[in-house]
Design a protein around this motif. Structure first.
Motif, mmCIF file in Angstrom:
data_model
loop_
_atom_site.group_PDB
_atom_site.id
_atom_site.type_symbol
_atom_site.label_atom_id
_atom_site.label_comp_id
_atom_site.label_asym_id
_atom_site.label_seq_id
_atom_site.Cartn_x
_atom_site.Cartn_y
_atom_site.Cartn_z
ATOM 1 N N SER A 89 -13.130 -14.669 -0.061
ATOM 2 C CA SER A 89 -11.744 -15.097 -0.200
ATOM 3 C C SER A 89 -10.836 -13.936 0.191
ATOM 4 O O SER A 89 -11.001 -12.823 -0.308
ATOM 5 C CB SER A 89 -11.497 -15.497 -1.666
ATOM 6 O OG SER A 89 -10.151 -15.887 -1.838
ATOM 7 N N VAL A 90 -9.906 -14.200 1.103
ATOM 8 C CA VAL A 90 -8.987 -13.142 1.541
ATOM 9 C C VAL A 90 -7.573 -13.521 1.103
ATOM 10 O O VAL A 90 -7.043 -14.562 1.499
ATOM 11 C CB VAL A 90 -9.029 -12.932 3.068
ATOM 12 C CG1 VAL A 90 -8.201 -11.708 3.435
ATOM 13 C CG2 VAL A 90 -10.465 -12.783 3.572
ATOM 14 N N LEU A 91 -6.982 -12.675 0.268
ATOM 15 C CA LEU A 91 -5.651 -12.949 -0.274
ATOM 16 C C LEU A 91 -4.612 -12.228 0.582
ATOM 17 O O LEU A 91 -4.705 -11.020 0.794
ATOM 18 C CB LEU A 91 -5.574 -12.458 -1.728
ATOM 19 C CG LEU A 91 -6.777 -12.810 -2.617
ATOM 20 C CD1 LEU A 91 -6.567 -12.287 -4.039
ATOM 21 C CD2 LEU A 91 -7.018 -14.316 -2.646
ATOM 22 N N ALA A 113 -8.102 -8.308 -0.125
ATOM 23 C CA ALA A 113 -6.654 -8.546 -0.091
ATOM 24 C C ALA A 113 -6.017 -7.611 0.919
ATOM 25 O O ALA A 113 -6.509 -6.500 1.141
ATOM 26 C CB ALA A 113 -6.042 -8.314 -1.479
ATOM 27 N N GLU A 114 -4.933 -8.087 1.538
ATOM 28 C CA GLU A 114 -4.173 -7.206 2.419
ATOM 29 C C GLU A 114 -3.297 -6.294 1.561
ATOM 30 O O GLU A 114 -2.868 -6.664 0.465
ATOM 31 C CB GLU A 114 -3.301 -8.040 3.371
ATOM 32 C CG GLU A 114 -4.119 -8.688 4.463
ATOM 33 C CD GLU A 114 -3.280 -9.114 5.669
ATOM 34 O OE1 GLU A 114 -3.806 -9.047 6.781
ATOM 35 O OE2 GLU A 114 -2.121 -9.534 5.487
ATOM 36 N N PRO A 115 -3.006 -5.081 2.070
ATOM 37 C CA PRO A 115 -2.184 -4.152 1.284
ATOM 38 C C PRO A 115 -0.784 -4.702 1.023
ATOM 39 O O PRO A 115 -0.215 -5.369 1.884
ATOM 40 C CB PRO A 115 -2.086 -2.901 2.183
ATOM 41 C CG PRO A 115 -2.872 -3.166 3.407
ATOM 42 C CD PRO A 115 -3.417 -4.554 3.371
ATOM 43 N N GLY A 116 -0.291 -4.449 -0.171
ATOM 44 C CA GLY A 116 1.100 -4.787 -0.501
ATOM 45 C C GLY A 116 1.380 -6.262 -0.682
ATOM 46 O O GLY A 116 2.536 -6.658 -0.833
ATOM 47 N N ALA A 117 0.348 -7.102 -0.673
ATOM 48 C CA ALA A 117 0.581 -8.545 -0.824
ATOM 49 C C ALA A 117 0.931 -8.874 -2.274
ATOM 50 O O ALA A 117 0.440 -8.223 -3.197
ATOM 51 C CB ALA A 117 -0.665 -9.314 -0.397
ATOM 52 N N ARG A 145 -11.606 -5.344 -2.798
ATOM 53 C CA ARG A 145 -11.240 -4.302 -1.843
ATOM 54 C C ARG A 145 -9.943 -4.668 -1.126
ATOM 55 O O ARG A 145 -9.717 -5.833 -0.810
ATOM 56 C CB ARG A 145 -12.353 -4.129 -0.796
ATOM 57 C CG ARG A 145 -12.097 -2.924 0.117
ATOM 58 C CD ARG A 145 -13.010 -2.909 1.308
ATOM 59 N NE ARG A 145 -14.334 -2.401 0.961
ATOM 60 C CZ ARG A 145 -15.268 -2.104 1.886
ATOM 61 N NH1 ARG A 145 -15.018 -2.254 3.157
ATOM 62 N NH2 ARG A 145 -16.440 -1.641 1.506
ATOM 63 N N ILE A 146 -9.115 -3.651 -0.875
ATOM 64 C CA ILE A 146 -7.914 -3.857 -0.071
ATOM 65 C C ILE A 146 -8.250 -3.458 1.357
ATOM 66 O O ILE A 146 -8.760 -2.359 1.603
ATOM 67 C CB ILE A 146 -6.733 -3.050 -0.637
ATOM 68 C CG1 ILE A 146 -6.374 -3.636 -2.007
ATOM 69 C CG2 ILE A 146 -5.541 -3.095 0.311
ATOM 70 C CD1 ILE A 146 -5.298 -2.907 -2.732
ATOM 71 N N VAL A 147 -7.999 -4.375 2.263
ATOM 72 C CA VAL A 147 -8.388 -4.157 3.651
ATOM 73 C C VAL A 147 -7.150 -4.263 4.548
ATOM 74 O O VAL A 147 -6.560 -5.341 4.656
ATOM 75 C CB VAL A 147 -9.451 -5.194 4.093
ATOM 76 C CG1 VAL A 147 -9.898 -4.929 5.528
ATOM 77 C CG2 VAL A 147 -10.640 -5.173 3.149
ATOM 78 N N PRO A 148 -6.755 -3.155 5.190
ATOM 79 C CA PRO A 148 -5.644 -3.235 6.134
ATOM 80 C C PRO A 148 -5.982 -4.195 7.280
ATOM 81 O O PRO A 148 -7.157 -4.373 7.615
ATOM 82 C CB PRO A 148 -5.512 -1.801 6.666
ATOM 83 C CG PRO A 148 -6.225 -0.948 5.679
ATOM 84 C CD PRO A 148 -7.296 -1.804 5.068
#
Ligand SMILES: [Zn+2]
Length: 281
Positions: free
Chosen positions: A192-194, A215-219, A255-258
């Motif tokens: 799951s990618v948020l 998750a993407e950064p800063g979301a 994990r946060i993934v750019p």
């Protein structure tokens, strides 16, 4: 203060002289950025790294192998179960704005040669809200995973359940969650990618049930936002409340993934999470 004020003023003046579509103001640092620079950098600000929202189609284009996407269920359209005032007009406006029939695009594609059942939400269609169509498409993406023995990857971006569909929308939370459970019972992974924002009924259902949650950064990621939280609790919440970073610290995100690392990260994860028989396909 004075310097900042003049700075803002001259930027606003600069904006006035730039034709629309050529440049935009960064949602992170407020700098004026040329659209072509943003396009080249996957809509990530070159100055501050702010991740601007992507359409579902743009998201899939930067994620899957070129020409590999076979889209499913693109003609599913929502009904109007409550005869909710203006809902049909809102659907038509959202369709014109996004070029989609509803807020989720799903299909089968490959990432670095590995097949996946994939979906991406589009915030431009009624805030990515989950009604009968989004719920059905997510559930079917999971079911295709089971049927074809494929891992599932879903990019979420949603304000929550679609209030115009009332209980039918809320029911999608249970339906999608049950579909994830069936996928997992079949021994297949769900990544799951948020992305900004993933909130409400989507956060509270399938999006939080990934075997891996990226998750993407800063979301903005969480059930209710800071404004509602402050109202309910009568207190002031931490500055990063309901961000990807806050959820990582509290164990809700793995994990946060750019954005630039998302495709290689998914390819890497799929290389050992995919069922063995899909590797040679
Ligand atoms: Zn910026």
């Amino acid at each position: 203060m004075a310097a900042g004020w003049f700075g803002r003023r001259s930027k606003a003046k600069a904006m006035e002289s730039v034709p629309e579509g050529i440049a935009t103001k960064c949602g992170g640092c407020g700098e004026i950025i040329f659209a072509k620079d943003l396009d080249r950098n996957m809509q990530v600000c070159l100055k501050c790294g702010h991740h601007h929202r992507l359409s579902a189609r743009a998201r899939l284009a930067i994620t899957v192998d070129e020409e590999s996407l076979v889209e499913y269920d693109q003609d599913l359209v929502p009904g109007d179960p409550l005869a909710f005032p203006d809902y049909l007009a809102k659907q038509a406006a959202a369709e014109a704005k996004s070029g989609l029939r509803d807020a989720m695009v799903t299909g089968i594609a490959t990432i670095d040669g590995l097949p996946v059942s994939i979906g991406a939400a589009d915030f431009a269609f009624m805030g990515g809200s989950m009604g009968s169509v989004v719920g059905e498409k997510v559930a079917r993406a999971m079911e295709r995973g089971v049927e074809k023995r494929l891992p599932v990857v879903i990019f979420s971006a949603s304000g929550g359940a679609r209030m115009q569909e009332g209980l039918v929308a809320l029911m999608q939370m249970a339906k999608t969650s049950a579909a994830v459970a069936r996928l997992q019972a079949a021994g297949l992974p769900f990544i799951s990618v948020l992305t900004d924002p993933t909130t409400g009924g989507v956060f509270a259902s399938y999006a939080s049930l990934g075997d891996l949650i990226l998750a993407e950064p800063g979301a903005i990621v969480g059930f209710a936002g800071r404004r509602v939280g402050n109202q309910d609790l009568g207190t002031h919440l931490p500055a990063n409340f309901q961000s990807s970073e806050f959820q990582l610290e509290h164990g809700m995100v793995d994990r946060i993934v750019p954005r630039k690392d998302m495709r290689p990260t998914l390819a890497y994860l799929l290389s050992f999470l995919s069922p063995e028989e899909t590797h040679g396909r």
